[in-house]
Scaffold this motif. Sequence first.
Motif, PDB file in Angstrom:
ATOM      1  N   THR A 294       0.831  -1.214   0.000  1.00  0.00           N
ATOM      2  CA  THR A 294       0.000   0.000   0.000  1.00  0.00           C
ATOM      3  C   THR A 294       0.856   1.252   0.000  1.00  0.00           C
ATOM      4  O   THR A 294       0.641   2.182  -0.798  1.00  0.00           O
ATOM      5  N   TRP A 295       1.834   1.307   0.894  1.00  0.00           N
ATOM      6  CA  TRP A 295       2.664   2.510   0.973  1.00  0.00           C
ATOM      7  C   TRP A 295       3.574   2.647  -0.242  1.00  0.00           C
ATOM      8  O   TRP A 295       3.891   3.770  -0.661  1.00  0.00           O
ATOM      9  N   THR A 296       3.995   1.532  -0.844  1.00  0.00           N
ATOM     10  CA  THR A 296       4.801   1.610  -2.069  1.00  0.00           C
ATOM     11  C   THR A 296       3.983   2.186  -3.221  1.00  0.00           C
ATOM     12  O   THR A 296       4.457   3.062  -3.972  1.00  0.00           O
ATOM     13  N   ILE A 297       2.750   1.693  -3.381  1.00  0.00           N
ATOM     14  CA  ILE A 297       1.877   2.226  -4.435  1.00  0.00           C
ATOM     15  C   ILE A 297       1.567   3.696  -4.181  1.00  0.00           C
ATOM     16  O   ILE A 297       1.507   4.501  -5.124  1.00  0.00           O
ATOM     17  N   TRP A 298       1.372   4.048  -2.927  1.00  0.00           N
ATOM     18  CA  TRP A 298       1.082   5.457  -2.608  1.00  0.00           C
ATOM     19  C   TRP A 298       2.229   6.361  -3.057  1.00  0.00           C
ATOM     20  O   TRP A 298       1.996   7.410  -3.684  1.00  0.00           O
ATOM     21  N   LEU A 299       3.457   5.967  -2.762  1.00  0.00           N
ATOM     22  CA  LEU A 299       4.602   6.798  -3.138  1.00  0.00           C
ATOM     23  C   LEU A 299       4.768   6.875  -4.657  1.00  0.00           C
ATOM     24  O   LEU A 299       4.897   7.965  -5.233  1.00  0.00           O
ATOM     25  N   ALA A 300       4.742   5.707  -5.322  1.00  0.00           N
ATOM     26  CA  ALA A 300       4.969   5.692  -6.766  1.00  0.00           C
ATOM     27  C   ALA A 300       3.830   6.380  -7.518  1.00  0.00           C
ATOM     28  O   ALA A 300       4.060   7.179  -8.449  1.00  0.00           O
ATOM     29  N   LYS A 301       2.610   6.094  -7.120  1.00  0.00           N
ATOM     30  CA  LYS A 301       1.467   6.661  -7.841  1.00  0.00           C
ATOM     31  C   LYS A 301       1.316   8.156  -7.577  1.00  0.00           C
ATOM     32  O   LYS A 301       0.872   8.910  -8.461  1.00  0.00           O
ATOM     33  N   SER A 302       1.679   8.614  -6.410  1.00  0.00           N
ATOM     34  CA  SER A 302       1.613  10.052  -6.133  1.00  0.00           C
ATOM     35  C   SER A 302       2.560  10.812  -7.047  1.00  0.00           C
ATOM     36  O   SER A 302       2.181  11.851  -7.631  1.00  0.00           O
ATOM     37  N   LEU A 303       3.783  10.311  -7.198  1.00  0.00           N
ATOM     38  CA  LEU A 303       4.724  10.958  -8.111  1.00  0.00           C
ATOM     39  C   LEU A 303       4.245  10.894  -9.559  1.00  0.00           C
ATOM     40  O   LEU A 303       4.379  11.852 -10.320  1.00  0.00           O
TER      41      LEU A 303
END
Length: 311
Positions: free
Chosen positions: A109-118
């Motif tokens: 979840t936190w990996t997708i949050w970081l990558a998708k936010s950028l």
Amino acid sequence: MSRHGLFAALIASIILSAGGAAAQEQPGAAPAIEAPATAPGEAAPEAVAPPATQLGVTTPNETTPIETGPSTAASQTLPHDLSPWGMFMAADIVVKAVMIGLAFASFVTWTIWLAKSLEILGGKLRARRAAQAIDNAATLNQAGRALGHNSGPGALLVRAAEEETALSAGSLDHVSGDGLKERVTSRLSRIEAAAARRMSRGTGVLATIGSTAPFVGLFGTVWGIMNAFIGISQAQTTNLAVVAPGIAEALLATAMGLVAAIPAVVTYNVFARSIAGYRQILADASAGVERLVSRDLDFRTVAPAKPMAAE
């Protein structure tokens, strides 16, 4: 009576009187056993000492029992470490597997949050610049030169319109430009849909984690409570020190399920709104390209009339 007999009787009476006085001074002491009276001329028997157990003295061969209170039993049943890591290490193998899976889901979840936010931030910036360049351009060629060789969806919209216009250039002198407009609109809509799909990639995982993580944690809790009840039946006791560790380990699985689910749901909702805004920017850029195509068609229609007006 002879002189020796009188002397022996006098000594015996003195000893008996001294023993009685000592017994009266020490209330806890056992009373001395009086010697039977002796006839004149007989030796006085020795006084019999009371047993050592009556005097409160413990002999070397006797052992006193050691009492074990509730604290000793609690220390034998409670784990030494009640921290989350200690409870995880003391949990059942099934509960451990559930916790590891939830921890991995939280990491995803936190990996997708970081990558998708950028990714969303960069996509919005590129789409806004492209939409602004399209709005500032007067013709389709001018918009293509402004965007250059950019790889964003805005530049793809302009290049698709230029390609379709070039393919239809031979037929524009004989037919109206309505067919060209329809073909351009179709290609632009496909480009928008593809860009939105690429931007939405990965959000489905967040939706899955947010909807299933609480139930996975609940499964671990149910399994842990079952093991706790089995331990209670085997120990044949309802002492809280026996029940509490198993229930605490079970509830830890539910807590980890909520920790994995809540950020996933919140992140999914935020990304859904951001992607909707991104699609709106692309729609504005696509509408700008359609306006440029329509303007070019109008200028193509009136261009041959200009020399005639000059004559």
